[in-house]
Design a protein around this motif. Structure first.
Motif: not given
Length: 241
Positions: A121-134
């Motif tokens: 949800l954070h990724d969608r709101v910020l319009r960025r690619a998922p940072a799965t490793e982080r």
């Protein structure tokens, strides 16, 4: 364990968040309530500041003004030396999403989303690619890596608060604002959550403000301030009684 190395450097740097002459008034009928009186405050990266005070002292008002959820009646709030409180609401909301992380009492997690979906949800709101490793590194650091597919209702109180911390720092905010993060926890879990907040503050260089009435967790703070009747007083380094 003190972390003074984070607070003192040879070259001065802009505070992660700075309040200058900030106040907040409310109208209650014909009366004006001074919920927050003129306040100056600087918080730097790597510093955990605890703000203590009874209910109604102005702690929540201070936190909402710092978080850009309310504008001050007087004064200014800056993030990294740049205007924040003076921005129009839309730009303030954009900066809030990028630069601030919130840890709320009761975790504040969306009840119908798995922990993995909270990050998505954070990724969608910020319009960025998922940072799965982080994401996975944060969850592992906080000891809940195996709970990534769990819903909040399937987690213990301590797990939910740790998850809230992970979500709050996931997008690498400059400032973390924690509102009574240990209020619903027993002493052992409260201590663990406070220690984790301190760890994230110091290891990731965040500027963290923790509003609380829970004196049990003050030893993890680098600096303690006390609020009473809208006035914030710096008590300096925490000294156990």
């Amino acid at each position: 364990m003190r972390h003074d190395a984070h607070l003192h450097t040879d070259a001065p740097t802009a505070a992660a968040m700075a309040l200058s002459g900030v106040s907040r008034d409310y109208h209650q009928g014909r009366e004006i309530v001074h919920a927050l009186r003129s306040t100056d405050l600087e918080i730097h990266g790597g510093e955990l500041v605890g703000i203590l005070g009874p209910s109604g002292s102005g702690k929540s008002t201070l936190l909402t003004v710092m978080g850009g959820l309310r504008t001050p009646t007087t004064g200014t709030v800056e993030i990294d030396g740049s205007p924040f409180s003076a921005l129009p609401e839309k730009k303030r909301a954009q900066l809030r999403r990028r630069c601030l992380g919130f840890v709320l009492q009761g975790s504040g997690l969306v009840p119908f989303l798995t922990l993995a979906d909270q990050f998505a949800l954070h990724d969608r709101v910020l319009r960025r690619a998922p940072a799965t490793e982080r994401r996975d590194e944060l969850l592992a650091m906080l000891g809940i890596g195996e709970r990534v597919r769990a819903y909040p209702s399937q987690m213990s109180g301590g797990e939910k608060q740790r998850a809230a911390i992970a979500v709050a720092v996931y997008h690498d905010p400059k400032v973390i604002l924690a509102d009574e993060p240990t209020a619903a926890l027993d002493s052992h879990r409260a201590h663990d959550v406070a220690q984790l907040l301190a760890q994230q503050t110091h290891e990731l260089g965040k500027a963290t403000v923790m509003v609380t009435h829970d004196e049990r967790i003050l030893p993890v703070c680098d600096r303690v301030m006390v609020m009473h009747d809208g006035v914030l007083n710096d008590q300096g380094r925490y000294e156990p009684p």
